[in-house]
Structure formats: C-alpha cells, structure tokens
Design a protein around this motif. Structure first.
Motif, PDB file in Angstrom:
ATOM      1  N   GLU A 128       0.692  -1.192   0.072  1.00  0.00           N
ATOM      2  CA  GLU A 128       0.084   0.068   0.068  1.00  0.00           C
ATOM      3  C   GLU A 128       0.762   1.399   0.046  1.00  0.00           C
ATOM      4  OE1 GLU A 128      -2.298  -0.470   3.449  1.00  0.00           O
ATOM      5  OE2 GLU A 128      -3.506  -2.135   2.464  1.00  0.00           O
ATOM      6  N   ALA A 129       2.204   1.139   0.008  1.00  0.00           N
ATOM      7  CA  ALA A 129       3.004   2.371   0.137  1.00  0.00           C
ATOM      8  C   ALA A 129       2.883   2.988  -1.184  1.00  0.00           C
ATOM      9  CB  ALA A 129       4.345   1.906   0.021  1.00  0.00           C
ATOM     10  N   ILE A 130       2.732   4.390  -1.214  1.00  0.00           N
ATOM     11  CA  ILE A 130       2.595   5.563  -2.095  1.00  0.00           C
ATOM     12  C   ILE A 130       3.778   6.124  -2.368  1.00  0.00           C
ATOM     13  CG2 ILE A 130       1.053   7.106  -3.109  1.00  0.00           C
ATOM     14  CD1 ILE A 130      -1.129   6.237  -1.413  1.00  0.00           C
ATOM     15  N   TYR A 131       4.648   6.035  -3.702  1.00  0.00           N
ATOM     16  CA  TYR A 131       5.828   6.678  -3.782  1.00  0.00           C
ATOM     17  C   TYR A 131       5.402   8.227  -3.975  1.00  0.00           C
ATOM     18  CZ  TYR A 131       9.300   8.662  -6.825  1.00  0.00           C
ATOM     19  OH  TYR A 131      10.440   9.300  -7.659  1.00  0.00           O
ATOM     20  N   GLN A 132       6.230   9.057  -3.174  1.00  0.00           N
ATOM     21  CA  GLN A 132       6.185  10.301  -3.206  1.00  0.00           C
ATOM     22  C   GLN A 132       7.162  11.141  -3.896  1.00  0.00           C
ATOM     23  OE1 GLN A 132       3.518  11.781  -1.692  1.00  0.00           O
ATOM     24  NE2 GLN A 132       2.673  10.096  -1.577  1.00  0.00           N
ATOM     25  N   ALA A 133       8.649  10.642  -3.970  1.00  0.00           N
ATOM     26  CA  ALA A 133       9.711  11.230  -4.308  1.00  0.00           C
ATOM     27  C   ALA A 133      11.200  10.447  -4.382  1.00  0.00           C
ATOM     28  CB  ALA A 133      10.038  12.779  -3.764  1.00  0.00           C
ATOM     29  N   GLU A 134      11.873  10.620  -5.376  1.00  0.00           N
ATOM     30  CA  GLU A 134      13.063   9.873  -5.490  1.00  0.00           C
ATOM     31  C   GLU A 134      13.752   9.998  -4.254  1.00  0.00           C
ATOM     32  OE1 GLU A 134      15.097   7.081  -6.976  1.00  0.00           O
ATOM     33  OE2 GLU A 134      13.417   7.659  -7.881  1.00  0.00           O
ATOM     34  N   SER A 135      13.917  11.293  -3.620  1.00  0.00           N
ATOM     35  CA  SER A 135      14.615  11.415  -2.349  1.00  0.00           C
ATOM     36  C   SER A 135      14.057  12.448  -1.685  1.00  0.00           C
ATOM     37  CB  SER A 135      16.093  12.045  -2.908  1.00  0.00           C
ATOM     38  OG  SER A 135      15.811  13.436  -3.589  1.00  0.00           O
ATOM     39  N   PHE A 136      14.923  12.431  -0.177  1.00  0.00           N
ATOM     40  CA  PHE A 136      14.190  13.342   0.814  1.00  0.00           C
ATOM     41  C   PHE A 136      14.310  14.866   0.380  1.00  0.00           C
ATOM     42  CE2 PHE A 136      15.009  15.962   4.454  1.00  0.00           C
ATOM     43  CZ  PHE A 136      13.828  16.062   5.063  1.00  0.00           C
ATOM     44  N   GLY A 137      15.241  15.144  -0.309  1.00  0.00           N
ATOM     45  CA  GLY A 137      15.376  16.375  -0.796  1.00  0.00           C
ATOM     46  C   GLY A 137      14.564  16.860  -1.862  1.00  0.00           C
ATOM     47  N   GLN A 138      14.175  15.904  -2.750  1.00  0.00           N
ATOM     48  CA  GLN A 138      13.109  16.414  -3.777  1.00  0.00           C
ATOM     49  C   GLN A 138      11.848  16.413  -3.053  1.00  0.00           C
ATOM     50  OE1 GLN A 138      12.813  13.316  -6.961  1.00  0.00           O
ATOM     51  NE2 GLN A 138      10.943  14.107  -7.827  1.00  0.00           N
ATOM     52  N   PHE A 139      11.436  15.502  -2.084  1.00  0.00           N
ATOM     53  CA  PHE A 139      10.342  15.404  -1.312  1.00  0.00           C
ATOM     54  C   PHE A 139      10.049  16.749  -0.512  1.00  0.00           C
ATOM     55  CE2 PHE A 139       7.967  14.829   2.598  1.00  0.00           C
ATOM     56  CZ  PHE A 139       6.810  14.340   2.252  1.00  0.00           C
ATOM     57  N   LEU A 140      11.041  17.331   0.015  1.00  0.00           N
ATOM     58  CA  LEU A 140      10.802  18.512   0.784  1.00  0.00           C
ATOM     59  C   LEU A 140      10.723  19.706  -0.139  1.00  0.00           C
ATOM     60  CD1 LEU A 140      10.845  19.429   3.848  1.00  0.00           C
ATOM     61  CD2 LEU A 140      13.382  19.638   3.630  1.00  0.00           C
ATOM     62  N   LYS A 141      11.395  20.035  -1.187  1.00  0.00           N
ATOM     63  CA  LYS A 141      11.608  20.919  -2.255  1.00  0.00           C
ATOM     64  C   LYS A 141      10.003  20.781  -2.816  1.00  0.00           C
ATOM     65  CE  LYS A 141      14.820  21.234  -4.536  1.00  0.00           C
ATOM     66  NZ  LYS A 141      15.879  20.972  -5.729  1.00  0.00           N
ATOM     67  N   GLU A 142       9.585  19.696  -3.116  1.00  0.00           N
ATOM     68  CA  GLU A 142       8.071  19.751  -3.693  1.00  0.00           C
ATOM     69  C   GLU A 142       7.109  20.347  -2.560  1.00  0.00           C
ATOM     70  OE1 GLU A 142       7.333  15.967  -5.133  1.00  0.00           O
ATOM     71  OE2 GLU A 142       8.681  16.032  -6.806  1.00  0.00           O
ATOM     72  N   ARG A 143       7.079  19.748  -1.424  1.00  0.00           N
ATOM     73  CA  ARG A 143       6.065  20.079  -0.416  1.00  0.00           C
ATOM     74  C   ARG A 143       6.313  21.633  -0.052  1.00  0.00           C
ATOM     75  NH1 ARG A 143       5.890  15.636  -1.686  1.00  0.00           N
ATOM     76  NH2 ARG A 143       4.810  16.464  -3.007  1.00  0.00           N
ATOM     77  N   LEU A 144       7.479  22.268  -0.037  1.00  0.00           N
ATOM     78  CA  LEU A 144       7.699  23.467   0.420  1.00  0.00           C
ATOM     79  C   LEU A 144       7.176  24.445  -0.887  1.00  0.00           C
ATOM     80  CD1 LEU A 144      11.131  23.514   2.103  1.00  0.00           C
ATOM     81  CD2 LEU A 144       8.868  23.700   3.289  1.00  0.00           C
ATOM     82  N   ARG A 145       7.026  23.874  -2.061  1.00  0.00           N
ATOM     83  CA  ARG A 145       6.667  24.656  -3.320  1.00  0.00           C
ATOM     84  C   ARG A 145       5.189  24.568  -3.527  1.00  0.00           C
ATOM     85  NH1 ARG A 145      11.371  23.126  -7.757  1.00  0.00           N
ATOM     86  NH2 ARG A 145      12.829  24.713  -6.925  1.00  0.00           N
ATOM     87  N   GLY A 146       4.549  23.854  -2.470  1.00  0.00           N
ATOM     88  CA  GLY A 146       3.041  23.779  -2.439  1.00  0.00           C
ATOM     89  C   GLY A 146       2.617  22.403  -3.069  1.00  0.00           C
ATOM     90  N   HIS A 147       3.319  21.664  -3.794  1.00  0.00           N
ATOM     91  CA  HIS A 147       2.876  20.503  -4.385  1.00  0.00           C
ATOM     92  C   HIS A 147       2.205  19.406  -3.333  1.00  0.00           C
ATOM     93  CE1 HIS A 147       5.085  20.792  -8.247  1.00  0.00           C
ATOM     94  NE2 HIS A 147       5.852  21.766  -7.415  1.00  0.00           N
ATOM     95  N   PRO A 148       1.000  19.071  -3.559  1.00  0.00           N
ATOM     96  CA  PRO A 148       0.266  17.948  -2.622  1.00  0.00           C
ATOM     97  C   PRO A 148       0.827  16.538  -2.520  1.00  0.00           C
ATOM     98  CG  PRO A 148      -0.956  18.243  -4.872  1.00  0.00           C
ATOM     99  CD  PRO A 148       0.189  18.998  -4.950  1.00  0.00           C
ATOM    100  N   LEU A 149       0.862  15.954  -1.526  1.00  0.00           N
ATOM    101  CA  LEU A 149       1.107  14.484  -1.455  1.00  0.00           C
ATOM    102  C   LEU A 149       0.484  13.555  -2.774  1.00  0.00           C
ATOM    103  CD1 LEU A 149       0.806  13.932   2.258  1.00  0.00           C
ATOM    104  CD2 LEU A 149       2.941  14.278   0.830  1.00  0.00           C
ATOM    105  N   ARG A 150       0.850  12.739  -3.063  1.00  0.00           N
ATOM    106  CA  ARG A 150       0.405  11.722  -4.163  1.00  0.00           C
ATOM    107  C   ARG A 150      -0.721  10.751  -3.279  1.00  0.00           C
ATOM    108  NH1 ARG A 150       5.343  13.390  -5.469  1.00  0.00           N
ATOM    109  NH2 ARG A 150       5.928  13.781  -7.682  1.00  0.00           N
ATOM    110  N   TRP A 151      -1.437  10.347  -4.033  1.00  0.00           N
ATOM    111  CA  TRP A 151      -2.432   9.496  -3.346  1.00  0.00           C
ATOM    112  C   TRP A 151      -2.740   8.220  -4.280  1.00  0.00           C
ATOM    113  CZ3 TRP A 151      -3.745   9.832   1.664  1.00  0.00           C
ATOM    114  CH2 TRP A 151      -3.470  11.011   2.103  1.00  0.00           C
ATOM    115  N   GLU A 152      -1.912   8.153  -5.283  1.00  0.00           N
ATOM    116  CA  GLU A 152      -2.275   7.097  -6.186  1.00  0.00           C
ATOM    117  C   GLU A 152      -0.934   6.127  -6.003  1.00  0.00           C
ATOM    118  OE1 GLU A 152      -4.447   6.877  -9.188  1.00  0.00           O
ATOM    119  OE2 GLU A 152      -5.437   8.774  -8.301  1.00  0.00           O
ATOM    120  N   VAL A 153      -1.445   4.847  -5.792  1.00  0.00           N
ATOM    121  CA  VAL A 153      -0.111   3.905  -5.890  1.00  0.00           C
ATOM    122  C   VAL A 153       0.337   3.650  -7.252  1.00  0.00           C
ATOM    123  CG1 VAL A 153       0.207   1.475  -5.428  1.00  0.00           C
ATOM    124  CG2 VAL A 153      -1.511   2.545  -3.971  1.00  0.00           C
TER     125      VAL A 153
END
Length: 127
Positions: free
Chosen positions: A101-126
């Motif tokens: 059930e894990a849902i991929y969010q980003a390739e790395s922690f840095g990318q994940f944080l950058k996307e969230r800080l830019r206002g990108h929503p969390l992904r909800w599709e497996v």
C-alpha cells in the motif's frame, strides 16, 4: 553540533540502518518540521523522536527497510524506503503498514521536501 551528530548516529544504530546523506544533514540542521503547506499538512520528526516513533508504530516487523520520518497528521506516515539503491520517500497507512500500500512520493528526501515547500500536494495513487 557534535551532540546532534551523535544523536543521528545513535538513532541509526537503534534502527539498524544508515540514513541517506541528505536526510542526515537535514536532521543535523533542524529540530523537526511542522506546517500546513497550502492544504498539505506535514510533520517531520526531529532526530530525538525517530526511534520512539518507529518503535511505537512497530515499523520494522511490518515494513522492513522503512524509516518512518513523519506524518501527514491524518493517519498516513511518511518514510524512507531503504531496501534498495537510494532512499525514495513513500507514504504508508499507519494502521495497516504494508509495502503493498506504500505510495511513492519522491526519489529522495531533498526532492520530497522541495516539492512540499513549493506547495505540491502529497500523491495518493499507488504506482
């Protein structure tokens, strides 16, 4: 700074895994993170919370190789998948805790944080 590095190494030892470099640097320079990022609530644990949270949710027996690093505040955990090369960020349901059930969010922690800080929503599709 040395205390923070010692705390990171201690958490790595307790969880029997090495944190990705970018994540370890973020832990060294932060005291956690909590914010509503335009409809996307995100709480990232400080180094002192990591071991306790991973043990409390019994992460290792159910999703080996996952480091739980935070939550969306609504029953989903944010974690690093350390099973292979790199450490992609995934979201898991904290009730069922299953890799399927894990849902991929980003390739790395840095990318994940950058996307969230830019206002990108969390992904909800497996994927």
């Amino acid at each position: 700074m040395t205390e923070k590095i010692d705390a990171i190494r201690s958490a790595e030892n307790a969880l029997s895994m090495r944190f990705p470099e970018a994540y370890a640097l973020w832990l060294r320079d932060s005291e956690g993170f909590e914010a509503d990022l335009g409809g996307c609530y995100l709480s990232l644990y400080a180094v002192g919370e990591l071991v306790e949270r991973n043990r409390a949710y019994e992460v290792a027996p159910f999703v080996p190789g996952l480091i739980l690093i935070g939550t969306n505040g609504a029953g989903e955990g944010i974690g690093l998948d350390t099973r292979g090369q790199g450490a992609p960020v995934v979201m898991v349901n904290l009730t069922s805790l299953r890799w399927e059930e894990a849902i991929y969010q980003a390739e790395s922690f840095g990318q994940f944080l950058k996307e969230r800080l830019r206002g990108h929503p969390l992904r909800w599709e497996v994927t």
